[in-house]
Design a protein around this motif. Structure first.
Motif, short mmCIF file in Angstrom:
data_model
loop_
_atom_site.label_atom_id
_atom_site.label_comp_id
_atom_site.label_asym_id
_atom_site.label_seq_id
_atom_site.Cartn_x
_atom_site.Cartn_y
_atom_site.Cartn_z
N MET A 1 -19.22 16.28 -0.29
CA MET A 1 -19.29 17.68 -1.02
C MET A 1 -18.40 17.77 -2.23
O MET A 1 -17.43 17.31 -2.17
N ILE A 2 -19.05 18.39 -3.08
CA ILE A 2 -18.37 18.74 -4.30
C ILE A 2 -18.21 20.29 -4.38
O ILE A 2 -19.03 21.06 -4.34
N LEU A 3 -16.98 20.65 -4.55
CA LEU A 3 -16.63 21.92 -4.47
C LEU A 3 -16.14 22.52 -5.99
O LEU A 3 -15.03 21.66 -6.57
N VAL A 4 -16.72 23.00 -6.64
CA VAL A 4 -16.53 23.47 -8.11
C VAL A 4 -15.98 25.14 -8.01
O VAL A 4 -16.69 25.91 -7.49
N LEU A 5 -14.88 25.31 -8.43
CA LEU A 5 -14.27 26.73 -8.56
C LEU A 5 -14.73 27.35 -9.91
O LEU A 5 -14.62 26.82 -10.73
N ASP A 6 -15.16 28.44 -9.61
CA ASP A 6 -15.65 29.52 -10.69
C ASP A 6 -14.52 30.34 -10.92
O ASP A 6 -14.01 31.23 -9.96
N THR A 7 -13.80 30.47 -12.10
CA THR A 7 -12.50 31.23 -12.31
C THR A 7 -12.58 31.81 -13.69
O THR A 7 -13.47 31.80 -14.51
N SER A 8 -11.71 33.19 -13.68
CA SER A 8 -12.00 33.89 -14.78
C SER A 8 -10.47 34.84 -14.69
O SER A 8 -9.91 34.44 -13.77
N LYS A 9 -10.28 35.50 -15.34
CA LYS A 9 -9.02 36.52 -15.46
C LYS A 9 -8.88 37.25 -13.77
O LYS A 9 -7.89 37.40 -13.69
N HIS A 10 -9.99 37.52 -13.24
CA HIS A 10 -9.94 37.95 -12.12
C HIS A 10 -8.97 37.05 -10.93
O HIS A 10 -8.59 37.93 -9.88
N GLN A 11 -8.72 36.07 -11.22
CA GLN A 11 -8.07 35.10 -10.35
C GLN A 11 -6.76 34.90 -10.75
O GLN A 11 -5.89 34.44 -10.27
N GLY A 12 -6.70 35.61 -12.10
CA GLY A 12 -5.23 35.35 -12.63
C GLY A 12 -4.66 34.03 -12.82
O GLY A 12 -5.60 33.26 -13.14
N LEU A 13 -3.30 33.81 -13.14
CA LEU A 13 -2.80 32.23 -13.21
C LEU A 13 -3.11 31.84 -11.85
O LEU A 13 -2.44 32.34 -10.97
N PHE A 14 -3.34 30.52 -11.73
CA PHE A 14 -3.41 29.90 -10.41
C PHE A 14 -3.15 28.45 -10.90
O PHE A 14 -2.93 27.74 -11.81
#
Length: 141
Positions: free
Chosen positions: A1-14
């Motif tokens: 399985m390939i897990l791709v994380l979709d991120t933007s400002k809404h996740q803040g710094l991670f």
């Protein structure tokens, strides 16, 4: 399985390293919206969150690519439309000379009360304008 994380400002710094350790295979970072926004945290300069997250992914050898939100008009019900060419100019300005690790993504979730014909024309123009970009046949939608 390939897990791709979709991120933007809404996740803040991670923590990209932690995400990788937890099985995330790749990250898609929001780059642009329409022709007026590049991802930033509320305290950042325009585009800073996108650039910081991109650089962190590269440091951690995390495959990364941008996603871009197609916005067919400035406001809901507004008459000022945003063309595909305006989307593309804005995207290429902010993405600059970076190389995506997988095809870029056009996120098409807003209508802003525009006609189906206009929304379709903008999506088609964005896809055509990034066909072959980064060495990939087509972007993802």
């Amino acid at each position: 399985m390939i897990l791709v994380l979709d991120t933007s400002k809404h996740q803040g710094l991670f923590d990209v390293g932690q995400a990788k350790a937890q099985g995330v295979s790749a990250i898609a970072i929001r780059c642009t919206v329409g022709n007026y926004y590049c991802d930033r945290l509320d305290t950042d300069e325009m585009g800073e969150n996108f650039a910081r997250t991109w650089d962190t992914c590269k440091q951690h050898e995390m495959p990364v690519s941008p996603y871009n939100v197609i916005m067919p008009a400035y406001t809901d019900g507004g008459s000022d439309r945003i063309s595909a060419d305006e989307h593309l100019d804005w995207f290429f300005t902010w993405f600059a000379n970076r190389q995506p690790d997988f095809p870029i993504i056009w996120d098409c979730e807003k209508s802003r009360y525009q006609t189906y014909d206009w929304i379709t024309a903008v999506i088609q123009g964005c896809v055509k304008g990034t066909k072959g970009f980064g060495g990939f046949d087509y972007p993802m939608i």
